[in-house]
Design a protein around this motif. Structure first.
Motif, PDB file in Angstrom:
ATOM      1  N   UNK A  49       0.821  -1.189   0.000  1.00 17.60           N
ATOM      2  CA  UNK A  49       0.000   0.000   0.000  1.00 17.60           C
ATOM      3  C   UNK A  49       0.859   1.244   0.000  1.00 17.60           C
ATOM      4  N   UNK A  50       1.907   1.227   0.860  1.00 19.36           N
ATOM      5  CA  UNK A  50       2.755   2.397   0.998  1.00 19.36           C
ATOM      6  C   UNK A  50       3.469   2.709  -0.309  1.00 19.36           C
ATOM      7  N   UNK A  51       3.948   1.680  -0.987  1.00 19.25           N
ATOM      8  CA  UNK A  51       4.699   1.891  -2.199  1.00 19.25           C
ATOM      9  C   UNK A  51       3.860   2.405  -3.340  1.00 19.25           C
ATOM     10  N   UNK A  52       2.527   2.245  -3.293  1.00 19.96           N
ATOM     11  CA  UNK A  52       1.670   2.616  -4.404  1.00 19.96           C
ATOM     12  C   UNK A  52       1.154   4.034  -4.309  1.00 19.96           C
ATOM     13  N   UNK A  53       1.386   4.717  -3.191  1.00 22.94           N
ATOM     14  CA  UNK A  53       0.869   6.056  -3.015  1.00 22.94           C
ATOM     15  C   UNK A  53       1.721   7.071  -3.770  1.00 22.94           C
ATOM     16  N   UNK A  54       1.100   8.060  -4.315  1.00 24.03           N
ATOM     17  CA  UNK A  54       1.817   9.103  -5.029  1.00 24.03           C
ATOM     18  C   UNK A  54       2.201  10.206  -4.068  1.00 24.03           C
ATOM     19  N   UNK A  55       3.075  11.114  -4.532  1.00 30.27           N
ATOM     20  CA  UNK A  55       3.491  12.231  -3.691  1.00 30.27           C
ATOM     21  C   UNK A  55       2.315  13.142  -3.384  1.00 30.27           C
ATOM     22  N   UNK A  56       1.365  13.209  -4.280  1.00 31.25           N
ATOM     23  CA  UNK A  56       0.204  14.071  -4.079  1.00 31.25           C
ATOM     24  C   UNK A  56      -0.728  13.523  -3.022  1.00 31.25           C
ATOM     25  N   UNK A  57      -0.701  12.211  -2.821  1.00 27.35           N
ATOM     26  CA  UNK A  57      -1.550  11.571  -1.812  1.00 27.35           C
ATOM     27  C   UNK A  57      -0.642  10.799  -0.868  1.00 27.35           C
ATOM     28  N   UNK A  58      -0.224  11.420   0.236  1.00 26.15           N
ATOM     29  CA  UNK A  58       0.727  10.773   1.149  1.00 26.15           C
ATOM     30  C   UNK A  58       0.275   9.389   1.574  1.00 26.15           C
ATOM     31  N   UNK A  59       1.237   8.494   1.711  1.00 24.48           N
ATOM     32  CA  UNK A  59       0.943   7.128   2.129  1.00 24.48           C
ATOM     33  C   UNK A  59       0.290   7.132   3.501  1.00 24.48           C
ATOM     34  N   UNK A  60      -0.576   6.178   3.727  1.00 24.63           N
ATOM     35  CA  UNK A  60      -1.257   6.068   5.007  1.00 24.63           C
ATOM     36  C   UNK A  60      -0.229   5.875   6.119  1.00 24.63           C
ATOM     37  N   UNK A  61      -0.377   6.654   7.177  1.00 23.12           N
ATOM     38  CA  UNK A  61       0.570   6.571   8.273  1.00 23.12           C
ATOM     39  C   UNK A  61       1.754   7.507   8.131  1.00 23.12           C
ATOM     40  N   UNK A  62       1.811   8.262   7.060  1.00 19.06           N
ATOM     41  CA  UNK A  62       2.910   9.191   6.806  1.00 19.06           C
ATOM     42  C   UNK A  62       2.345  10.611   6.720  1.00 19.06           C
ATOM     43  N   UNK A  63       3.195  11.637   6.907  1.00 18.62           N
ATOM     44  CA  UNK A  63       4.658  11.615   7.038  1.00 18.62           C
ATOM     45  C   UNK A  63       5.131  11.088   8.384  1.00 18.62           C
ATOM     46  N   UNK A  64       6.366  10.612   8.393  1.00 21.30           N
ATOM     47  CA  UNK A  64       7.031  10.113   9.596  1.00 21.30           C
ATOM     48  C   UNK A  64       8.370  10.831   9.727  1.00 21.30           C
ATOM     49  N   UNK A  65       8.654  11.315  10.917  1.00 22.60           N
ATOM     50  CA  UNK A  65       9.938  11.984  11.172  1.00 22.60           C
ATOM     51  C   UNK A  65      10.781  11.136  12.111  1.00 22.60           C
ATOM     52  N   UNK A  66      12.014  10.890  11.698  1.00 21.50           N
ATOM     53  CA  UNK A  66      12.948  10.071  12.485  1.00 21.50           C
ATOM     54  C   UNK A  66      14.241  10.844  12.693  1.00 21.50           C
ATOM     55  N   UNK A  67      14.719  10.857  13.918  1.00 18.67           N
ATOM     56  CA  UNK A  67      16.025  11.431  14.199  1.00 18.67           C
ATOM     57  C   UNK A  67      17.010  10.301  14.438  1.00 18.67           C
ATOM     58  N   UNK A  68      18.081  10.296  13.664  1.00 19.71           N
ATOM     59  CA  UNK A  68      19.043   9.195  13.697  1.00 19.71           C
ATOM     60  C   UNK A  68      20.458   9.751  13.722  1.00 19.71           C
ATOM     61  N   UNK A  69      21.147   9.543  14.827  1.00 22.79           N
ATOM     62  CA  UNK A  69      22.534   9.988  14.957  1.00 22.79           C
ATOM     63  C   UNK A  69      22.713  11.463  14.596  1.00 22.79           C
ATOM     64  N   UNK A  70      21.764  12.285  15.009  1.00 18.00           N
ATOM     65  CA  UNK A  70      21.857  13.714  14.762  1.00 18.00           C
ATOM     66  C   UNK A  70      21.304  14.163  13.426  1.00 18.00           C
ATOM     67  N   UNK A  71      20.835  13.241  12.616  1.00 15.78           N
ATOM     68  CA  UNK A  71      20.232  13.591  11.328  1.00 15.78           C
ATOM     69  C   UNK A  71      18.728  13.390  11.412  1.00 15.78           C
ATOM     70  N   UNK A  72      17.991  14.455  11.179  1.00 15.06           N
ATOM     71  CA  UNK A  72      16.534  14.410  11.269  1.00 15.06           C
ATOM     72  C   UNK A  72      15.943  14.338   9.860  1.00 15.06           C
ATOM     73  N   UNK A  73      15.123  13.318   9.621  1.00 15.70           N
ATOM     74  CA  UNK A  73      14.564  13.088   8.285  1.00 15.70           C
ATOM     75  C   UNK A  73      13.055  12.905   8.374  1.00 15.70           C
ATOM     76  N   UNK A  74      12.333  13.575   7.515  1.00 17.53           N
ATOM     77  CA  UNK A  74      10.889  13.379   7.403  1.00 17.53           C
ATOM     78  C   UNK A  74      10.601  12.614   6.122  1.00 17.53           C
ATOM     79  N   UNK A  75       9.930  11.489   6.271  1.00 12.64           N
ATOM     80  CA  UNK A  75       9.575  10.642   5.132  1.00 12.64           C
ATOM     81  C   UNK A  75       8.114  10.874   4.780  1.00 12.64           C
ATOM     82  N   UNK A  76       7.876  11.310   3.560  1.00 11.61           N
ATOM     83  CA  UNK A  76       6.501  11.508   3.094  1.00 11.61           C
ATOM     84  C   UNK A  76       5.877  10.178   2.674  1.00 11.61           C
ATOM     85  N   UNK A  77       6.728   9.231   2.353  1.00  7.79           N
ATOM     86  CA  UNK A  77       6.294   7.878   1.982  1.00  7.79           C
ATOM     87  C   UNK A  77       7.445   6.929   2.257  1.00  7.79           C
ATOM     88  N   UNK A  78       7.210   5.632   2.294  1.00  4.31           N
ATOM     89  CA  UNK A  78       8.304   4.686   2.557  1.00  4.31           C
ATOM     90  C   UNK A  78       9.328   4.696   1.423  1.00  4.31           C
TER      91      UNK A  78
END
Length: 351
Positions: A49-78
């Motif tokens: 499901x996540x892989x089929x979503x377009x940028x115009x229609x964010x994947x269900x459960x997204x965006x997700x923001x993760x901070x990893x070793x000082x790098x903060x990334x927001x994922x609009x889709x998987x």
């Protein structure tokens, strides 16, 4: 041993503290995961499901923001096209059923877990060691998952900034974020974080539950058995490079029904004298197996040939248990290592 550094002659200390894996002196850290309000409300998605979503229609459960070793990334889709550098990230991805997202692997460190060998072999191998920045770009990934700090070595042109400038997100195994202690909880947190990034949190939860069940089964089997004194032999001849009390290896030993004889060493790894090894009388020696520090047979031959060690119970009785280095890293392998070690420490409990 850090896989990106030049191979050293047998029994020389294989790496400097700054270039070893997390357990060789770089510090571990639990990665703080901050989920978006959408995810916090309980939304989830399957990988398809996540892989089929377009940028115009964010994947269900997204965006997700993760901070990893000082790098903060927001994922609009998987992420959809992933390169893993080092083996343990690749095995974790495969354990989460994400083979279809993987466009390249690099630097296999030991034999792949049997359950993943076929899928692992089907993924293009970009390099025997860490791939060049250009080789990674050629695979056209949108995400690079590194196992050791060397995955993103600035001096080799693979910094996280370089990937970001190329429009590629990165993630580094939490062992290398700077914290001094590594535990089984880091393993579970790593799995759940990657499950969140890829929109498969339910799979991550199931995998964690399976690994926890595997450990529970082992600890039940050795329950009540006397703790067996264990010495971890990584490498070294003039002195022994061993696992200290801050290492995941110490927890693996405890869960397997043993006791690390150097649990009082206040570090992840460190050097001890052979006189100390003799004085602590280990009954089993756990040999860490990895390329570049001599074969297992060479290590056994060395230990058995030292007159000073002749009366050490583990040497006298030739009680050795071999653990791949990857089995002691944050990923899916540590619970397997608990079982393998327990069988070596308490064979009577597994007949």
């Amino acid at each position: 041993m850090h896989p990106s550094t030049p191979r050293m002659p047998f029994f020389r200390k294989p790496r400097t503290p700054s270039s070893r894996p997390r357990r060789r002196g770089a510090r571990a850290a639990a990665v703080a995961v901050t989920l978006s309000a959408t995810l916090l409300t309980g939304c989830g998605t399957t990988s398809d499901q996540a892989g089929s979503k377009s940028a115009a229609a964010p994947a269900k459960g997204f965006p997700v923001t993760v901070e990893n070793c000082g790098t903060r990334t927001t994922y609009e889709k998987p992420p959809a096209k992933v390169v893993t550098i080092h083996q343990h990230p690749a095995e974790l991805m495969l354990a989460l059923g994400l083979k279809d997202r993987m466009v390249g692997t690099a630097f296999p460190d030991s034999a792949v877990l049997p359950a993943f060998r076929k899928d692992f072999a089907a993924i293009p191998e970009l390099a025997k060691k860490e791939p060049s920045f250009e080789a990674v770009l050629d695979a056209e990934p949108d995400f690079v998952y590194g196992g050791y700090k060397s995955a993103f070595a600035d001096n080799e042109g693979r910094s996280r900034k370089a990937f970001a400038d190329a429009g590629i997100d990165t993630y580094l195994n939490r062992e290398y974020c700077g914290k001094k202690q590594v535990s089984m909880q880091d393993t579970y947190a790593e799995i759940r974080t990657i499950g969140t990034v890829f929109g498969v949190p339910e799979r991550a939860d199931r995998l964690v539950a399976d690994l926890q069940g595997r450990i529970a089964k082992t600890t039940e089997a050795v329950k009540g058995a006397p703790a067996v004194p264990v010495f971890v032999y990584d490498s070294g001849d003039k002195s022994a490079f061993t696992a200290g009390g801050k290492s995941l290896g110490t927890e693996i030993i405890r869960l397997a029904g043993g006791a690390n004889v150097f649990a009082d060493l206040d570090d992840v790894f460190g050097d001890v004298s052979w006189e100390q090894v003799v004085a602590r009388k280990p009954e089993v020696i756990a040999i860490y197996d990895y390329a570049g520090a001599g074969s297992v047979e060479q290590k056994k031959k060395f230990l058995l040939s030292q007159p000073a060690l002749a009366d050490v119970p583990a040497v006298k009785n030739k009680r050795f248990v071999v653990l791949p280095l990857t089995a002691t890293l944050v990923g899916v392998r540590p619970p397997y290592a608990v079982e393998d070690l327990a069988r070596g420490l308490h064979p009577e409990r597994f007949r």
